[in-house]
Design a protein around this motif. Structure first.
Motif, PDB file in Angstrom:
ATOM      1  N   ARG A  35     -26.478  15.656  33.455  1.00 47.25           N
ATOM      2  CA  ARG A  35     -26.254  15.213  32.085  1.00 47.25           C
ATOM      3  C   ARG A  35     -26.876  16.250  31.155  1.00 47.25           C
ATOM      4  N   THR A  36     -26.037  16.923  30.401  1.00 55.65           N
ATOM      5  CA  THR A  36     -26.507  17.971  29.490  1.00 55.65           C
ATOM      6  C   THR A  36     -25.914  17.772  28.095  1.00 55.65           C
ATOM      7  N   PRO A  37     -26.190  16.645  27.447  1.00 52.15           N
ATOM      8  CA  PRO A  37     -25.606  16.399  26.123  1.00 52.15           C
ATOM      9  C   PRO A  37     -26.232  17.298  25.060  1.00 52.15           C
ATOM     10  N   SER A  38     -25.443  17.630  24.066  1.00 48.96           N
ATOM     11  CA  SER A  38     -25.935  18.421  22.944  1.00 48.96           C
ATOM     12  C   SER A  38     -25.209  17.983  21.682  1.00 48.96           C
ATOM     13  N   ALA A  39     -25.865  18.157  20.546  1.00 51.34           N
ATOM     14  CA  ALA A  39     -25.254  17.764  19.280  1.00 51.34           C
ATOM     15  C   ALA A  39     -25.903  18.535  18.143  1.00 51.34           C
ATOM     16  N   HIS A  40     -25.102  18.799  17.142  1.00 48.69           N
ATOM     17  CA  HIS A  40     -25.601  19.447  15.919  1.00 48.69           C
ATOM     18  C   HIS A  40     -25.096  18.628  14.743  1.00 48.69           C
ATOM     19  N   LEU A  74     -20.627  15.590  24.571  1.00 45.39           N
ATOM     20  CA  LEU A  74     -21.126  14.515  25.434  1.00 45.39           C
ATOM     21  C   LEU A  74     -20.265  14.381  26.683  1.00 45.39           C
ATOM     22  N   SER A  75     -19.517  15.431  27.013  1.00 43.67           N
ATOM     23  CA  SER A  75     -18.587  15.364  28.141  1.00 43.67           C
ATOM     24  C   SER A  75     -19.303  15.157  29.468  1.00 43.67           C
ATOM     25  N   SER A  76     -20.558  15.619  29.577  1.00 36.13           N
ATOM     26  CA  SER A  76     -21.286  15.458  30.842  1.00 36.13           C
ATOM     27  C   SER A  76     -21.683  14.013  31.107  1.00 36.13           C
ATOM     28  N   LEU A  77     -21.533  13.142  30.123  1.00 37.98           N
ATOM     29  CA  LEU A  77     -21.866  11.726  30.310  1.00 37.98           C
ATOM     30  C   LEU A  77     -20.746  10.957  31.003  1.00 37.98           C
ATOM     31  N   PHE A  78     -19.575  11.571  31.106  1.00 36.94           N
ATOM     32  CA  PHE A  78     -18.424  10.887  31.696  1.00 36.94           C
ATOM     33  C   PHE A  78     -18.301  11.248  33.172  1.00 36.94           C
ATOM     34  N   THR A  79     -18.434  10.238  34.020  1.00 39.51           N
ATOM     35  CA  THR A  79     -18.240  10.378  35.459  1.00 39.51           C
ATOM     36  C   THR A  79     -17.238   9.313  35.900  1.00 39.51           C
ATOM     37  N   TRP A  80     -16.956   9.279  37.174  1.00 42.76           N
ATOM     38  CA  TRP A  80     -15.998   8.289  37.671  1.00 42.76           C
ATOM     39  C   TRP A  80     -16.520   6.861  37.540  1.00 42.76           C
ATOM     40  N   ASN A  81     -17.845   6.706  37.304  1.00 44.50           N
ATOM     41  CA  ASN A  81     -18.429   5.377  37.138  1.00 44.50           C
ATOM     42  C   ASN A  81     -18.663   5.026  35.671  1.00 44.50           C
ATOM     43  N   THR A  82     -18.236   5.872  34.736  1.00 39.18           N
ATOM     44  CA  THR A  82     -18.456   5.613  33.311  1.00 39.18           C
ATOM     45  C   THR A  82     -17.348   4.728  32.762  1.00 39.18           C
ATOM     46  N   ASP A 151     -12.089  12.478  31.874  1.00 42.42           N
ATOM     47  CA  ASP A 151     -11.493  13.332  30.849  1.00 42.42           C
ATOM     48  C   ASP A 151     -12.609  13.913  29.988  1.00 42.42           C
ATOM     49  N   PRO A 152     -13.054  15.168  30.256  1.00 47.13           N
ATOM     50  CA  PRO A 152     -14.169  15.764  29.514  1.00 47.13           C
ATOM     51  C   PRO A 152     -13.921  15.865  28.015  1.00 47.13           C
ATOM     52  N   LYS A 153     -12.649  15.932  27.608  1.00 53.37           N
ATOM     53  CA  LYS A 153     -12.356  16.062  26.191  1.00 53.37           C
ATOM     54  C   LYS A 153     -12.792  14.836  25.403  1.00 53.37           C
ATOM     55  N   ARG A 154     -12.944  13.697  26.094  1.00 58.85           N
ATOM     56  CA  ARG A 154     -13.352  12.483  25.397  1.00 58.85           C
ATOM     57  C   ARG A 154     -14.764  12.615  24.807  1.00 58.85           C
ATOM     58  N   GLY A 155     -15.583  13.465  25.403  1.00 65.92           N
ATOM     59  CA  GLY A 155     -16.969  13.583  24.937  1.00 65.92           C
ATOM     60  C   GLY A 155     -17.179  14.641  23.882  1.00 65.92           C
ATOM     61  N   LEU A 156     -16.111  15.287  23.430  1.00 59.91           N
ATOM     62  CA  LEU A 156     -16.230  16.324  22.412  1.00 59.91           C
ATOM     63  C   LEU A 156     -15.951  15.721  21.041  1.00 59.91           C
ATOM     64  N   ARG A 184     -30.254  11.408  13.133  1.00 58.81           N
ATOM     65  CA  ARG A 184     -30.389  11.625  14.575  1.00 58.81           C
ATOM     66  C   ARG A 184     -29.195  11.031  15.309  1.00 58.81           C
ATOM     67  N   VAL A 185     -28.720  11.742  16.333  1.00 57.55           N
ATOM     68  CA  VAL A 185     -27.587  11.299  17.145  1.00 57.55           C
ATOM     69  C   VAL A 185     -28.116  10.594  18.396  1.00 57.55           C
ATOM     70  N   HIS A 186     -27.551   9.433  18.693  1.00 59.95           N
ATOM     71  CA  HIS A 186     -27.931   8.658  19.879  1.00 59.95           C
ATOM     72  C   HIS A 186     -26.677   8.348  20.688  1.00 59.95           C
ATOM     73  N   TYR A 187     -26.884   7.990  21.949  1.00 63.40           N
ATOM     74  CA  TYR A 187     -25.769   7.539  22.779  1.00 63.40           C
ATOM     75  C   TYR A 187     -26.251   6.470  23.756  1.00 63.40           C
ATOM     76  N   ASN A 188     -25.303   5.684  24.209  1.00 61.06           N
ATOM     77  CA  ASN A 188     -25.561   4.648  25.205  1.00 61.06           C
ATOM     78  C   ASN A 188     -24.417   4.677  26.213  1.00 61.06           C
ATOM     79  N   VAL A 189     -24.725   4.951  27.474  1.00 62.10           N
ATOM     80  CA  VAL A 189     -23.713   5.032  28.529  1.00 62.10           C
ATOM     81  C   VAL A 189     -23.590   3.675  29.217  1.00 62.10           C
TER      82      VAL A 189
END
Length: 235
Positions: A35-40, A74-82, A151-156, A184-189
């Motif tokens: 998991r390597t999320p980043s945001a600006h 946030l594409s790294s947050l998407f796996t087959w179990n997401t 679909d990694p594009k979903r996290g962009l 501040r940017v937050h996420y919840n998987v």
């Protein structure tokens, strides 16, 4: 002793045990993915208005409207179990210490203020049918992710001059000229199987890295613009 009911109970007990073990392995598999999320994020326009922020408000008060631009990966947050990822932006600031004794005791327990100004749900291809969107948009989503488990594009995310969904107010009714405010940017998987996980802001956890950047520069909310000032300027 070995009647039909007992056999059914034994089969059901064995089935639930196997299902629990399989679910535990599925949940544990999330730790094998990076998991390597980043945001600006940065503000583009900040206003403080005095009025009724909601239709049910009983009195006028100061509230802030913050527009922002956001670029996030946030594409790294998407796996087959997401199942889906909940993304939200908060405005955070620290209340200055008050001089009165009664206010001191109240502010001592609530120094940090945090309010959500925008949020969004990003569904995985396997859960598009759960999205609360129109049939045309849903058809486009399914077409773009046809045959893809992930679909990694979903996290962009790329938002420019985004209007907030929610205005910021304060219990005191005053928020103008508040300093040291940050976005501040937050996420919840939310997985199909396993525990909910939130954004990591301070520490890394194995292959799960804390969010890179994800916070705007500090800024000060402007003063409320009075109507009389505009009339005097014209005169």
């Amino acid at each position: 002793m070995y009647n039909s009911l007992t056999r059914i109970q034994n089969v059901f007990g064995f089935f639930t045990t196997v299902a629990f073990v399989v679910a535990a392995f599925i949940a544990a598999s999330d730790f094998t993915y990076d998991r390597t999320p980043s945001a600006h994020i940065k503000t583009t326009n900040v206003q403080v208005v005095k009025g009724r922020p909601h239709y049910y408000s009983t009195k006028k008060e100061e509230y802030a409207i913050m527009k922002f631009s956001l670029d996030a990966d946030l594409s790294s947050l998407f796996t087959w179990n997401t199942k889906q990822v909940f993304v939200y932006v908060t405005a955070e600031w620290t209340s200055p210490p008050s001089s009165s004794a009664s206010a001191k005791s109240a502010s001592a327990t609530n120094q940090t203020n945090s309010a959500v100004i925008w949020d969004s749900i990003i569904t995985a291809p396997s859960s598009d049918h759960l999205a609360n969107i129109g049939p045309a948009t849903l058809k486009k989503l399914r077409k773009s992710a046809a045959g893809k488990a992930v679909d990694p594009k979903r996290g962009l995310l790329s938002l420019k001059n985004q209007r907030p969904k929610y205005q910021i107010t304060h219990p005191t009714g005053r928020i103008a000229e508040t300093g040291d405010v940050r976005l501040r940017v937050h996420y919840n998987v939310q997985p199909w199987v396993g525990f909910l996980t939130w954004s990591q802001t301070e520490h890394d956890f194995g292959r799960w890295l804390r969010m890179k950047d994800g916070m705007s520069r500090a800024f000060t909310l402007p003063a409320v613009k009075k109507k009389d000032e505009g009339k005097k300027a014209k005169a």
